[in-house]
Design an enzyme around this catalytic site. Sequence first.
Site: not given
Length: 360
Positions: A133-135, A158, A162
């Site tokens: 993810t970009d997060e 989260y 990741k």
Amino acid sequence: MKVLVTGGAGFIGSAVVRKLVSQQLADVVTVDALTYAGNMASLAPVMEAPQHRFVRADIRDGAAMASLLEKEAPDAVMHLAAESHVDRSIDGPAAFIDTNIVGTYTLLEAVRGYWSGLPLPRKEAFRFHHVSTDEVYGSLGPSGAFKETTAYAPNSPYSASKAASDHLVRAWHHTYGLPVVTTNCSNNYGPYQFPEKLIPLMILNGLEDKPLPVYGAGANIRDWLHVEDHADALWLVLTRGMPGQVYNIGGDAERRNIDVVRLICDLLDDLVPSGKSRHELITFVTDRPGHDARYAMDISRISGELGWRPRHSFESGLRQTVDWYLGNRNWWEAVRTGRYAGNRLGLGANGVSTAPAGAP
């Protein structure tokens, strides 16, 4: 070619499985533990296809993963199994550590054992594709975009989980030589998305004349990527990406959350007129803790090296998505009555709210 897809009954995973099977690109073994977000109905279009097989299994079970790999002998693994919702990670981070970190480690070890025993030609051709993810990059200011070289700065349980899984995949490549590719994507939307996420939640609440909760002032910005465009990109990276490389995938569609909600209101008012405009249902609620201000992706690497660009504009993709939810009431009604009723998440272990979930 045979591909094993973990998390294949989830939102993005099922889009990948449907693409590979329906377009006859590969034989597919779908692996999913069928937790709350896994949905066999999302695989219905390809479930009976001769080149598809479903296995219920958990990536945290190393023996099960090792046995499955030996039995199925895949040419590639696409790893999409993950706990994926920020709000849920705020309420219960342990599951995210367990699945996203420990689960990825367990799977990597099973795959490494299997890969090590392959004959040389198959060993060189094998790929482990980790979908992230970009997060993991944190939050952007008003300008700029995340590059593959952007330093990691995760801000939620989260995204931290990741980020840890990304680092594990990188380490298994550099330490053991496992041929991996990693992709980091922006916010996905489209058919079959679990209704705790912003776009399906707003569509379904709007259909039922329920409040449309928007976190804070709705000024947080996300780059929106249609899930079918994402599936196209994932296949390209798996088959043509360079081992050890990272590719950012985005939709070139930055929008403020409030503007996304307003566009959904316009579409619902046009397609299913009600007694009043859905804009009147918009309700601003207390913001999520640590809410990242802006995400945007620089997709020049995947565009330049692999020739990929998103096919959907945000406006056309959102209309298609609204149409899908209007035409597939049985799918989302089963989800809402069985596993998620629209209650708000992400207030922390001691938070109490009866308001529905809000923006991403």
